[in-house]
Design an enzyme around this catalytic site. Sequence first.
Site, PDB file in Angstrom:
ATOM      1  N   TYR A 107      34.692 -48.500  83.040  1.00 35.71           N
ATOM      2  CA  TYR A 107      35.057 -49.307  81.668  1.00 35.71           C
ATOM      3  C   TYR A 107      36.262 -50.154  82.024  1.00 35.71           C
ATOM      4  O   TYR A 107      36.575 -50.605  83.109  1.00 35.71           O
ATOM      5  CB  TYR A 107      35.304 -48.280  80.244  1.00 35.71           C
ATOM      6  CG  TYR A 107      35.405 -48.877  79.236  1.00 35.71           C
ATOM      7  CD1 TYR A 107      34.601 -49.737  78.641  1.00 35.71           C
ATOM      8  CD2 TYR A 107      36.162 -48.413  78.351  1.00 35.71           C
ATOM      9  CE1 TYR A 107      34.483 -50.273  77.267  1.00 35.71           C
ATOM     10  CE2 TYR A 107      36.266 -48.789  76.823  1.00 35.71           C
ATOM     11  CZ  TYR A 107      35.396 -49.851  76.656  1.00 35.71           C
ATOM     12  OH  TYR A 107      35.351 -50.473  75.278  1.00 35.71           O
ATOM     13  N   ARG A 160      31.846 -63.842  74.944  1.00 34.65           N
ATOM     14  CA  ARG A 160      33.484 -63.352  74.859  1.00 34.65           C
ATOM     15  C   ARG A 160      33.572 -61.908  75.414  1.00 34.65           C
ATOM     16  O   ARG A 160      33.845 -61.094  74.927  1.00 34.65           O
ATOM     17  CB  ARG A 160      33.751 -63.274  73.425  1.00 34.65           C
ATOM     18  CG  ARG A 160      35.078 -63.392  73.122  1.00 34.65           C
ATOM     19  CD  ARG A 160      35.597 -63.132  71.914  1.00 34.65           C
ATOM     20  NE  ARG A 160      35.254 -61.514  71.991  1.00 34.65           N
ATOM     21  CZ  ARG A 160      35.920 -60.419  72.223  1.00 34.65           C
ATOM     22  NH1 ARG A 160      37.248 -60.754  72.958  1.00 34.65           N
ATOM     23  NH2 ARG A 160      35.715 -59.356  72.096  1.00 34.65           N
ATOM     24  N   LYS A 178      29.376 -49.490  78.405  1.00 34.45           N
ATOM     25  CA  LYS A 178      29.388 -48.931  77.182  1.00 34.45           C
ATOM     26  C   LYS A 178      28.439 -47.428  76.842  1.00 34.45           C
ATOM     27  O   LYS A 178      28.631 -46.618  76.342  1.00 34.45           O
ATOM     28  CB  LYS A 178      29.302 -49.521  75.996  1.00 34.45           C
ATOM     29  CG  LYS A 178      30.498 -50.612  75.990  1.00 34.45           C
ATOM     30  CD  LYS A 178      31.336 -50.836  74.579  1.00 34.45           C
ATOM     31  CE  LYS A 178      32.571 -51.473  74.724  1.00 34.45           C
ATOM     32  NZ  LYS A 178      33.158 -51.543  73.475  1.00 34.45           N
ATOM     33  N   GLU A 249      28.039 -56.554  70.817  1.00 35.71           N
ATOM     34  CA  GLU A 249      29.173 -56.395  71.722  1.00 35.71           C
ATOM     35  C   GLU A 249      29.641 -57.757  72.156  1.00 35.71           C
ATOM     36  O   GLU A 249      28.568 -58.617  72.936  1.00 35.71           O
ATOM     37  CB  GLU A 249      28.801 -55.494  72.870  1.00 35.71           C
ATOM     38  CG  GLU A 249      29.926 -54.920  73.795  1.00 35.71           C
ATOM     39  CD  GLU A 249      31.001 -54.297  73.004  1.00 35.71           C
ATOM     40  OE1 GLU A 249      32.170 -54.642  73.628  1.00 35.71           O
ATOM     41  OE2 GLU A 249      30.835 -53.762  72.202  1.00 35.71           O
ATOM     42  N   ASP A 250      30.957 -58.182  72.090  1.00 40.50           N
ATOM     43  CA  ASP A 250      31.560 -59.256  72.937  1.00 40.50           C
ATOM     44  C   ASP A 250      30.693 -60.616  72.630  1.00 40.50           C
ATOM     45  O   ASP A 250      30.380 -61.430  73.425  1.00 40.50           O
ATOM     46  CB  ASP A 250      31.487 -58.963  74.398  1.00 40.50           C
ATOM     47  CG  ASP A 250      32.368 -58.042  74.915  1.00 40.50           C
ATOM     48  OD1 ASP A 250      33.699 -57.795  73.997  1.00 40.50           O
ATOM     49  OD2 ASP A 250      32.502 -57.714  75.931  1.00 40.50           O
ATOM     50  N   ASP A 272      31.268 -53.614  67.583  1.00 42.82           N
ATOM     51  CA  ASP A 272      32.325 -52.741  68.198  1.00 42.82           C
ATOM     52  C   ASP A 272      33.860 -53.608  68.211  1.00 42.82           C
ATOM     53  O   ASP A 272      34.779 -53.027  67.958  1.00 42.82           O
ATOM     54  CB  ASP A 272      32.214 -52.374  69.498  1.00 42.82           C
ATOM     55  CG  ASP A 272      33.207 -51.170  70.060  1.00 42.82           C
ATOM     56  OD1 ASP A 272      33.493 -50.322  69.052  1.00 42.82           O
ATOM     57  OD2 ASP A 272      33.669 -51.564  71.164  1.00 42.82           O
ATOM     58  N   ASP A 273      33.626 -54.801  68.561  1.00 40.56           N
ATOM     59  CA  ASP A 273      34.994 -55.663  68.525  1.00 40.56           C
ATOM     60  C   ASP A 273      35.505 -55.825  67.156  1.00 40.56           C
ATOM     61  O   ASP A 273      36.858 -56.037  67.219  1.00 40.56           O
ATOM     62  CB  ASP A 273      34.653 -57.135  69.054  1.00 40.56           C
ATOM     63  CG  ASP A 273      33.894 -56.909  70.522  1.00 40.56           C
ATOM     64  OD1 ASP A 273      34.466 -56.332  71.498  1.00 40.56           O
ATOM     65  OD2 ASP A 273      32.503 -57.243  70.540  1.00 40.56           O
ATOM     66  N   ASN A 412      42.687 -56.938  76.212  1.00 37.07           N
ATOM     67  CA  ASN A 412      42.275 -56.543  77.373  1.00 37.07           C
ATOM     68  C   ASN A 412      41.827 -57.583  78.292  1.00 37.07           C
ATOM     69  O   ASN A 412      41.499 -58.698  77.633  1.00 37.07           O
ATOM     70  CB  ASN A 412      40.832 -55.403  77.236  1.00 37.07           C
ATOM     71  CG  ASN A 412      41.448 -54.081  76.844  1.00 37.07           C
ATOM     72  OD1 ASN A 412      42.178 -53.693  77.225  1.00 37.07           O
ATOM     73  ND2 ASN A 412      40.676 -53.555  75.674  1.00 37.07           N
TER      74      ASN A 412
END
Length: 559
Positions: A107, A160, A178, A249-250, A272-273, A412
């Site tokens: 991860y 992203r 994930k 996600e992203d 999740d972001d 991150n």
Amino acid sequence: MYGMHQFPDQVSRLSDLPTGYDLLHHPWFSKGTAFTEEERDLLNLRGLLPPIVSTIEGQTQRAINNIRKKSTNLEKYIFLVTLQERNETLFYRLLMDHLEELMPIIYTPTVGQACSEYLHIFRRPMGLQLSKRDKGRFKQILQNWPRKDVRVIVVTDGERILGLGDLGLGGIGIPVGKMALYTALAGIHPGHNLPIIIDVGTNNPRLLNEPLYLGLKEERIRGQEYDDLIDEFVWAVQEVYPKALIQFEDFANLNAFRLLEAYEDRISCFNDDIQGTASVAVAGVFAALKETRTRLADHRILFLGAGEAATGIGHLIVDALKEDGMPEPEAKTHCWFVDSKGLVVTGREGIGGHKAFFAHTGEFTADLLTAIRLLKPTILIGASGQGGSFTREVIEAMAAINDRPVIFALSNPTSHAECTAEQAYGWSGGRAIFASGSPFDPVTIDGKTRYPGQGNNAYIFPAVGLAAVVTAASRIPNETFLIAAHALSELVTDQERSEGRLYPTLTRIREVSFHIALAVTRFLFRKRLARVKEPADPESWLRTFIYEPRYPDYTRLPR
């Protein structure tokens, strides 16, 4: 095992298994050198393996020894992915037994490097890789996935990735990582998991000009064409995998909020972001309140960054204040934002969408340091992706205003963190209450060692996913993430708090995930969002779903 619940891929008869060479190379069923003498005869494996029978413990030790010999984290990542492709059970046993050591590899932060280098380290396709060229055929393609009882899907369009931006097809590494954590941390059987990327092109010039790039060398589609593609995907999932949770996600800011708003009241999904990050950050704030012996209403929070992560945290803080009885207009004034153009205030040009909710009347300033001096915040949260933006002057300004400044550098990967743990503690004279998105080593100042908390989404999304799986939840309302934040903050022990931690140690994360999942499960039943009957004992019932990576005894199967 599942007890009364059968695992996906669990065979009931010997005739269901491949044999010989095919069995050795089947990642779901292979035991490698751990096949017993009886199994070797029964399954035509004699001569295809070394003569000594291994245990899974011995195989795990050999694997971790090999990993530790690798000179770079990327080489370790490649080893792990390769192991997952050939022996899934051993991969998860290794990951669970050495979680603290391997989580930064599988991860963040190493997975970011793996996504960046995807075109160079590619060996075998991972997950499902859809593209805009597949429009009209998504339902058919979803049925190509070999595992049929999918309950959790993590999907990205690669625009992203962490703080690294548009990585196109390389973004598949994030859903794959994930999904591994859904299993390793929350015990969801890997047969329920499906990582997906939807390739809609890329605006990254490096990839567009790279001969080895495996994705579409076209600019990203936008507008109605994009929306129609995602909509087809979402409803194809509802047909093919009707019990599946979708984790967005992203996705870039311009799409992330729109997609969440479009589907959150219609299907089982979350981002999740936005929501996972918010939940883990607010859990850290709740833990900091215990350290400072204050109430949330006593605080003013200043955010650096006004994207999906930062505003998601802001919205959940507003929800927490409303939960305590504060009206929404007043609750909003406790959250202020600095974006790339400066302080978000009413009347400033270019403020719309998700930022407009948090635009307050006030004096405009273009820089963070001046905003701190104007607003005198008690909590500073970075979700900007701008490494080093919490300068010495910024930390010292927070320390001058507050006896115990709360400073979260959440961006991150590690290179994008707003400051390091050493900087936060050192520049504040050891008084900062600190958390970060990436892991940092302990810091010793004046003889006292502080263990920085890692505000890792992995404390949240696997637990929420487990609750969604066992309840077959019809929706995942935003309140779910406030429930999870409260549960996580309550699981920090007195010993951990005395060490400066705002989160439980990673060595306890499986236990922590279970208890958060239990709290969310009870919430989903209470809100009548579950599509299964509520059990008399939710805790015992939930435990029957937890996957443990152990080899089966194939000699016990009927022929």
